[in-house]
Motif scaffolding. Sequence first.
Motif, PDB file in Angstrom:
ATOM      1  N   ASP A  54       2.192   0.077  19.965  1.00 22.44           N
ATOM      2  CA  ASP A  54       1.497  -0.290  18.724  1.00 22.44           C
ATOM      3  C   ASP A  54       2.222   0.403  17.568  1.00 22.44           C
ATOM      4  O   ASP A  54       2.911   1.405  17.774  1.00 22.44           O
ATOM      5  CB  ASP A  54       0.031   0.176  18.783  1.00 22.44           C
ATOM      6  CG  ASP A  54      -0.845  -0.406  17.667  1.00 22.44           C
ATOM      7  OD1 ASP A  54      -0.400  -1.324  16.944  1.00 22.44           O
ATOM      8  OD2 ASP A  54      -1.990   0.082  17.517  1.00 22.44           O
ATOM      9  N   ALA A  55       2.032  -0.138  16.385  1.00 17.39           N
ATOM     10  CA  ALA A  55       2.518   0.555  15.196  1.00 17.39           C
ATOM     11  C   ALA A  55       1.572   1.720  14.898  1.00 17.39           C
ATOM     12  O   ALA A  55       0.430   1.737  15.351  1.00 17.39           O
ATOM     13  CB  ALA A  55       2.562  -0.405  14.012  1.00 17.39           C
ATOM     14  N   CYS A  56       2.050   2.696  14.147  1.00 17.85           N
ATOM     15  CA  CYS A  56       1.217   3.856  13.822  1.00 17.85           C
ATOM     16  C   CYS A  56       1.590   4.342  12.420  1.00 17.85           C
ATOM     17  O   CYS A  56       2.441   3.760  11.748  1.00 17.85           O
ATOM     18  CB  CYS A  56       1.394   4.934  14.896  1.00 17.85           C
ATOM     19  SG  CYS A  56       0.032   6.133  14.969  1.00 17.85           S
ATOM     20  N   LYS A  57       0.949   5.403  11.982  1.00 18.13           N
ATOM     21  CA  LYS A  57       1.125   5.882  10.616  1.00 18.13           C
ATOM     22  C   LYS A  57       2.603   6.168  10.310  1.00 18.13           C
ATOM     23  O   LYS A  57       3.271   6.852  11.088  1.00 18.13           O
ATOM     24  CB  LYS A  57       0.295   7.151  10.410  1.00 18.13           C
ATOM     25  CG  LYS A  57       0.071   7.514   8.960  1.00 18.13           C
ATOM     26  CD  LYS A  57      -0.918   8.655   8.849  1.00 18.13           C
ATOM     27  CE  LYS A  57      -0.837   9.348   7.501  1.00 18.13           C
ATOM     28  NZ  LYS A  57      -0.734   8.513   6.329  1.00 18.13           N
ATOM     29  N   GLY A  58       3.088   5.623   9.217  1.00 14.29           N
ATOM     30  CA  GLY A  58       4.491   5.784   8.837  1.00 14.29           C
ATOM     31  C   GLY A  58       5.341   4.573   9.185  1.00 14.29           C
ATOM     32  O   GLY A  58       6.451   4.431   8.683  1.00 14.29           O
ATOM     33  N   GLY A  68      -2.787  -4.303  16.214  1.00 21.08           N
ATOM     34  CA  GLY A  68      -2.259  -3.893  14.916  1.00 21.08           C
ATOM     35  C   GLY A  68      -2.366  -5.084  13.981  1.00 21.08           C
ATOM     36  O   GLY A  68      -2.343  -6.243  14.417  1.00 21.08           O
ATOM     37  N   HIS A  97       0.818  -1.227   0.000  1.00 18.86           N
ATOM     38  CA  HIS A  97       0.000   0.000   0.000  1.00 18.86           C
ATOM     39  C   HIS A  97       0.847   1.271   0.000  1.00 18.86           C
ATOM     40  O   HIS A  97       0.354   2.343  -0.358  1.00 18.86           O
ATOM     41  CB  HIS A  97      -1.037  -0.021   1.148  1.00 18.86           C
ATOM     42  CG  HIS A  97      -0.517   0.378   2.492  1.00 18.86           C
ATOM     43  ND1 HIS A  97      -0.235  -0.532   3.483  1.00 18.86           N
ATOM     44  CD2 HIS A  97      -0.252   1.594   3.017  1.00 18.86           C
ATOM     45  CE1 HIS A  97       0.184   0.119   4.558  1.00 18.86           C
ATOM     46  NE2 HIS A  97       0.183   1.405   4.303  1.00 18.86           N
ATOM     47  N   ILE A 155       4.350  -4.472   9.058  1.00 19.33           N
ATOM     48  CA  ILE A 155       3.349  -3.547   9.586  1.00 19.33           C
ATOM     49  C   ILE A 155       2.428  -3.117   8.441  1.00 19.33           C
ATOM     50  O   ILE A 155       2.904  -2.672   7.393  1.00 19.33           O
ATOM     51  CB  ILE A 155       4.050  -2.346  10.255  1.00 19.33           C
ATOM     52  CG1 ILE A 155       4.876  -2.832  11.456  1.00 19.33           C
ATOM     53  CG2 ILE A 155       3.006  -1.292  10.670  1.00 19.33           C
ATOM     54  CD1 ILE A 155       5.835  -1.792  12.042  1.00 19.33           C
ATOM     55  N   SER A 156       1.101  -3.296   8.625  1.00 14.82           N
ATOM     56  CA  SER A 156       0.178  -3.079   7.507  1.00 14.82           C
ATOM     57  C   SER A 156      -0.919  -2.062   7.826  1.00 14.82           C
ATOM     58  O   SER A 156      -1.033  -1.048   7.158  1.00 14.82           O
ATOM     59  CB  SER A 156      -0.425  -4.418   7.076  1.00 14.82           C
ATOM     60  OG  SER A 156      -1.318  -4.269   6.011  1.00 14.82           O
ATOM     61  N   TRP A 157      -1.752  -2.334   8.821  1.00 18.10           N
ATOM     62  CA  TRP A 157      -2.854  -1.414   9.087  1.00 18.10           C
ATOM     63  C   TRP A 157      -3.406  -1.619  10.494  1.00 18.10           C
ATOM     64  O   TRP A 157      -2.940  -2.477  11.236  1.00 18.10           O
ATOM     65  CB  TRP A 157      -3.971  -1.551   8.040  1.00 18.10           C
ATOM     66  CG  TRP A 157      -4.639  -2.900   7.950  1.00 18.10           C
ATOM     67  CD1 TRP A 157      -4.187  -3.991   7.259  1.00 18.10           C
ATOM     68  CD2 TRP A 157      -5.881  -3.286   8.552  1.00 18.10           C
ATOM     69  NE1 TRP A 157      -5.072  -5.031   7.392  1.00 18.10           N
ATOM     70  CE2 TRP A 157      -6.126  -4.633   8.169  1.00 18.10           C
ATOM     71  CE3 TRP A 157      -6.825  -2.636   9.350  1.00 18.10           C
ATOM     72  CZ2 TRP A 157      -7.269  -5.343   8.583  1.00 18.10           C
ATOM     73  CZ3 TRP A 157      -7.963  -3.332   9.759  1.00 18.10           C
ATOM     74  CH2 TRP A 157      -8.189  -4.662   9.376  1.00 18.10           C
ATOM     75  N   GLY A 158      -4.394  -0.825  10.848  1.00 17.52           N
ATOM     76  CA  GLY A 158      -5.035  -0.941  12.148  1.00 17.52           C
ATOM     77  C   GLY A 158      -6.135   0.092  12.265  1.00 17.52           C
ATOM     78  O   GLY A 158      -6.347   0.892  11.360  1.00 17.52           O
ATOM     79  N   SER A 173       4.275   1.563   8.529  1.00 15.80           N
ATOM     80  CA  SER A 173       3.905   0.552   7.531  1.00 15.80           C
ATOM     81  C   SER A 173       5.098   0.081   6.725  1.00 15.80           C
ATOM     82  O   SER A 173       5.953   0.890   6.343  1.00 15.80           O
ATOM     83  CB  SER A 173       2.904   1.139   6.536  1.00 15.80           C
ATOM     84  OG  SER A 173       1.691   1.354   7.170  1.00 15.80           O
ATOM     85  N   GLY A 226      -6.650   3.084  14.207  1.00 15.77           N
ATOM     86  CA  GLY A 226      -5.925   3.988  15.090  1.00 15.77           C
ATOM     87  C   GLY A 226      -4.642   3.355  15.600  1.00 15.77           C
ATOM     88  O   GLY A 226      -4.148   2.381  15.027  1.00 15.77           O
ATOM     89  N   CYS A 227      -4.122   3.912  16.671  1.00 14.10           N
ATOM     90  CA  CYS A 227      -2.837   3.467  17.202  1.00 14.10           C
ATOM     91  C   CYS A 227      -2.945   3.322  18.715  1.00 14.10           C
ATOM     92  O   CYS A 227      -3.199   4.298  19.417  1.00 14.10           O
ATOM     93  CB  CYS A 227      -1.751   4.486  16.881  1.00 14.10           C
ATOM     94  SG  CYS A 227      -1.669   4.959  15.137  1.00 14.10           S
TER      95      CYS A 227
HETATM   96  C1  4AZ Z   1      -0.776   3.277   9.095  1.00 14.56           C
HETATM   97  O1  4AZ Z   1      -1.596   4.162   8.868  1.00 14.56           O
HETATM   98  C2  4AZ Z   1      -0.989   2.391  10.266  1.00 14.56           C
HETATM   99  N1  4AZ Z   1      -1.973   0.464  14.786  1.00 14.56           N
HETATM  100  C3  4AZ Z   1      -0.167   1.306  10.460  1.00 14.56           C
HETATM  101  C4  4AZ Z   1      -0.372   0.475  11.553  1.00 14.56           C
HETATM  102  C5  4AZ Z   1      -1.380   0.729  12.431  1.00 14.56           C
HETATM  103  C6  4AZ Z   1      -2.214   1.834  12.261  1.00 14.56           C
HETATM  104  C7  4AZ Z   1      -2.010   2.656  11.150  1.00 14.56           C
HETATM  105  C8  4AZ Z   1      -1.583  -0.191  13.596  1.00 14.56           C
HETATM  106  O2  4AZ Z   1       0.209   3.125   8.385  1.00 14.56           O
END
Ligand code: 4AZ
Length: 248
Positions: free
Chosen positions: A191-195, A228, A47, A215-218, A197, A220-221
């Motif tokens: 947790d992982a968060c935006k950036g 995650g 992505h 790391i892919s998605w979730g 990925s 929120g964080c």
């Molecule tokens: C993201 O937006 C993202 N909490 C990646 C991982 C998580 C949330 C968002 C997991 O890239």
Amino acid sequence: IRGGQVSDIREQPWQAAITVYRPRSQSHNFLCGGVLIESCWVLSAAHCFQEGYNAGRLRVTLGRTFRLQNSSSEQIFDVEKYWIHEQYNDETYDNDIALLKLSSDVGICAVSSPEVLPVCLPDPGAVFPEQTECEISGYGKEEEFSPFYSDRVKQGHVRLWPEKNCVSEKLSGRLVTKNMLCAGDTRNRDDACKGDSGGPLVCQKDGRMNLVGLISWGDGCGKKDTPGVYTRVINYLSWISSKIRSNR
Ligand code: 4AZ
């Protein structure tokens, strides 16, 4: 990384930072994390590349603790070519995996050092039991709505979730496929968060760190009782080796 702790790249020497050249600002902007798996090969999330960037605009930085600071330990590469998984689904993020080939005239790209080292891929039959303690890392945001990425690489600790709890009900209704796995912190902190990925979820096995997830998605964080979601790397071992074999 939300929660977690600031780290030194020597604790995650396979961590990559992927940047994309923006002609308007004539500079490289941070795009995503990545993971060094061989001298010239980096895994990331599909992505991150769905805008269809020309490979010539991409750059991979290895060996940096501070995202924006040059360091004597860094190794920077252009990208020769990259591949997005043929079955990647941009709505569900199923098959969220991409493979990048670093540019080199001599067939050697990254040189191993304390700051730059490929991670192990798991053996095809490896089992990582639920509740296994694993590590995530990246230069991503420290809070969901922060305007900034982290200045410094961070690491966090998460446990693999039982598959029976890794369902859309825990993730605001979004589909969870067999190519995804869930991990989270029992304290609802790391947790992982935006950036982040495209970066690594690694778990120790037989004294080595194995790349179990990307790391892919979730949702929120670091939200309470919300994991995650990670690309299940073990499902892609044949895809990865066949791409490397036919493009070496
Ligand atoms: C993201 O937006 C993202 N909490 C990646 C991982 C998580 C949330 C968002 C997991 O890239």
